[in-house]
Motif scaffolding. Structure first.
Motif, PDB file in Angstrom:
ATOM      1  N   HIS A  90       0.827  -1.201   0.000  1.00  0.00           N
ATOM      2  CA  HIS A  90       0.000   0.000   0.000  1.00  0.00           C
ATOM      3  C   HIS A  90       0.869   1.261   0.000  1.00  0.00           C
ATOM      4  N   LEU A 126      -4.871  -1.336  -4.551  1.00  0.00           N
ATOM      5  CA  LEU A 126      -3.828  -1.039  -3.555  1.00  0.00           C
ATOM      6  C   LEU A 126      -3.781   0.456  -3.241  1.00  0.00           C
ATOM      7  N   GLU A 169      -7.031   1.454  -1.290  1.00  0.00           N
ATOM      8  CA  GLU A 169      -7.017   0.981   0.096  1.00  0.00           C
ATOM      9  C   GLU A 169      -5.993   1.769   0.924  1.00  0.00           C
ATOM     10  N   GLY A 170      -4.850   2.055   0.343  1.00  0.00           N
ATOM     11  CA  GLY A 170      -3.843   2.852   1.041  1.00  0.00           C
ATOM     12  C   GLY A 170      -4.340   4.252   1.350  1.00  0.00           C
TER      13      GLY A 170
END
Length: 116
Positions: free
Chosen positions: A67, A102, A105-106
């Motif tokens: 992430h 990714l 979500e990060g």
């Protein structure tokens, strides 16, 4: 605009024909004075929509490596240019969907940390 186009056309033709222009001396200024914030950083009202929140770089250490890499490269927080999702997928060596997930979500984790 016409003058700028004409100047650039003259430069391009001169390079093509092999005509060399005389070199000008470069001005060198040493670092001095008081550093100030960039006055032109937020000229456009939509600029804040594009830039990540200012506290994200200091919170990146709390993310796991996939992430962190995705968010860092997506927004250019490591000094490199920001990347679009297809370019991010190539850099990370994964699919576009995985790279987008990714990064998203990060970003969500970084936003949640902000609320703490």
């Amino acid at each position: 605009l016409a003058r700028l186009v004409a100047l650039e056309m003259d430069k391009a033709l001169a390079r093509r024909e092999g005509v060399e222009r005389p070199q000008r001396a470069a001005v060198r200024h040493g670092p001095s004075g008081i550093p100030i914030a960039d006055p032109f950083a937020f000229l456009c009202p939509w600029q804040a929509w594009l830039d990540p929140p200012p506290r994200w770089p200091e919170r990146l250490g709390n993310l796991d490596e996939p992430h962190r890499a995705a968010v860092t490269r997506r927004y250019g927080l490591d000094g490199t240019p920001p990347l679009a999702i297809p370019a991010l997928a190539r850099v990370l060596g994964t699919t576009k969907a995985r790279a987008a997930r990714l990064a998203q979500e990060g970003e969500g984790q970084l936003r949640w940390m902000r609320a703490l």
